[in-house]
Design a protein around this motif. Structure first.
Motif, short mmCIF file in Angstrom:
data_model
loop_
_atom_site.label_atom_id
_atom_site.label_comp_id
_atom_site.label_asym_id
_atom_site.label_seq_id
_atom_site.Cartn_x
_atom_site.Cartn_y
_atom_site.Cartn_z
N ASP A 51 8.68 38.14 -25.66
CA ASP A 51 7.37 38.43 -25.95
C ASP A 51 6.88 38.83 -24.56
N LYS A 52 7.55 38.02 -23.54
CA LYS A 52 6.92 38.15 -22.34
C LYS A 52 7.25 39.61 -21.72
N VAL A 53 8.28 40.19 -22.12
CA VAL A 53 9.09 41.31 -21.60
C VAL A 53 7.96 42.54 -22.29
N ARG A 54 7.80 42.35 -23.67
CA ARG A 54 6.80 43.27 -24.22
C ARG A 54 5.39 43.32 -23.73
N GLU A 55 5.02 42.22 -23.31
CA GLU A 55 3.69 42.08 -22.56
C GLU A 55 3.58 42.69 -21.36
N ALA A 56 4.76 42.57 -20.62
CA ALA A 56 4.81 43.33 -19.29
C ALA A 56 4.87 44.87 -19.61
N TRP A 60 2.01 47.42 -17.95
CA TRP A 60 2.34 48.67 -17.20
C TRP A 60 1.94 49.85 -18.03
N LEU A 61 1.87 50.07 -19.08
CA LEU A 61 1.58 51.38 -19.86
C LEU A 61 0.00 51.31 -19.64
N GLY A 62 -0.78 50.27 -19.73
CA GLY A 62 -2.11 50.34 -19.76
C GLY A 62 -2.50 50.75 -18.17
N HIS A 63 -1.86 50.16 -17.47
CA HIS A 63 -2.21 50.60 -15.96
C HIS A 63 -1.96 52.22 -15.72
N VAL A 64 -0.80 52.64 -16.15
CA VAL A 64 -0.49 54.00 -15.92
C VAL A 64 -1.50 54.97 -16.71
N MET A 102 3.70 48.70 -29.54
CA MET A 102 2.08 48.85 -29.54
C MET A 102 2.04 48.82 -31.39
N LYS A 103 3.18 49.11 -31.93
CA LYS A 103 2.84 49.21 -33.33
C LYS A 103 3.04 47.63 -33.92
N LEU A 104 3.97 46.79 -33.11
CA LEU A 104 4.07 45.40 -33.43
C LEU A 104 2.68 44.72 -33.21
N VAL A 105 2.16 44.73 -31.92
CA VAL A 105 0.96 44.15 -31.42
C VAL A 105 -0.33 44.73 -32.23
N GLY A 106 -0.46 45.94 -32.35
CA GLY A 106 -1.63 46.34 -33.21
C GLY A 106 -2.46 46.98 -32.28
N ARG A 119 -5.70 43.84 -21.87
CA ARG A 119 -5.11 42.76 -21.42
C ARG A 119 -5.20 41.63 -22.47
N GLN A 120 -6.43 41.78 -23.00
CA GLN A 120 -6.58 40.40 -24.18
C GLN A 120 -5.90 41.06 -25.68
N MET A 121 -5.69 42.09 -25.83
CA MET A 121 -5.05 42.49 -26.96
C MET A 121 -3.61 42.27 -26.80
N ILE A 122 -3.02 42.67 -25.78
CA ILE A 122 -1.46 42.50 -25.75
C ILE A 122 -1.03 41.13 -25.18
N ARG A 123 -1.65 40.31 -24.91
CA ARG A 123 -1.54 39.11 -24.55
C ARG A 123 -0.65 38.43 -25.59
N CYS A 124 0.73 38.36 -25.25
CA CYS A 124 1.54 37.60 -26.32
C CYS A 124 2.50 36.61 -25.82
N GLY A 125 2.52 36.64 -24.57
CA GLY A 125 3.74 36.01 -23.89
C GLY A 125 3.40 34.45 -23.67
N ASP A 126 2.22 33.84 -23.46
CA ASP A 126 1.94 32.38 -23.27
C ASP A 126 0.86 32.09 -24.48
N PRO A 127 1.14 31.00 -24.81
CA PRO A 127 0.14 30.56 -25.81
C PRO A 127 -1.32 30.29 -25.47
#
Length: 127
Positions: A51-56, A60-64, A102-106, A119-127
């Motif tokens: 989950d942490k790797v997916r969030e990173a 990065w995609l959002g930044h680009v 992106m499909k997994l996170v929605g 950032r709020q939508m992709i946050r999945c690494g920490d509770p």
């Protein structure tokens, strides 16, 4: 380097164990083999390493995506090389993995323009 699926899963497991040991040792949490990994992650308030790797990746995609359309990183993200791909199963490209994430996170790529919301939508690494 080409790895078949069982070797890749084993390699990911080794990396995960190493990352968890390093993480827990920084918090002085002993990792006993009788304790479950999930309970240890709950103690440190961290979710799965994947989950942490997916969030990173999505961060990065959002930044680009927010960069100028002529920026080299954004152009390389959409680059299609001429010619044919080699025979056999195609290698996974970065954008293939990101689309799965992106499909997994929605989320969709267009939503990356609003940084705070992205950032709020992709946050999945920490509770």
């Amino acid at each position: 380097m080409f790895l078949d699926l069982p070797r890749l899963v084993k390699l990911q497991r080794v990396i995960l164990v190493f990352a968890l040991k390093a993480f827990f040792s920084s918090f002085s949490v002993t990792v006993s083999f009788t304790c479950s990994e999930r309970r240890n992650r709950g103690t440190a308030h961290v979710r799965c390493f994947g989950d942490k790797v997916r969030e990173a990746r999505l961060r990065w995609l959002g930044h680009v995506q927010r960069r100028d359309s002529e920026h080299i990183g954004r152009r390389m993200l959409r680059l299609e090389l001429p010619g044919r791909r080699p025979r056999g199963r195609p290698k996974r490209r970065f954008m293939d993995v990101v689309k799965e994430d992106m499909k997994l996170v929605g989320v969709r790529e267009e939503e990356a323009e609003d940084r705070v919301r992205w950032r709020q939508m992709i946050r999945c690494g920490d509770p």
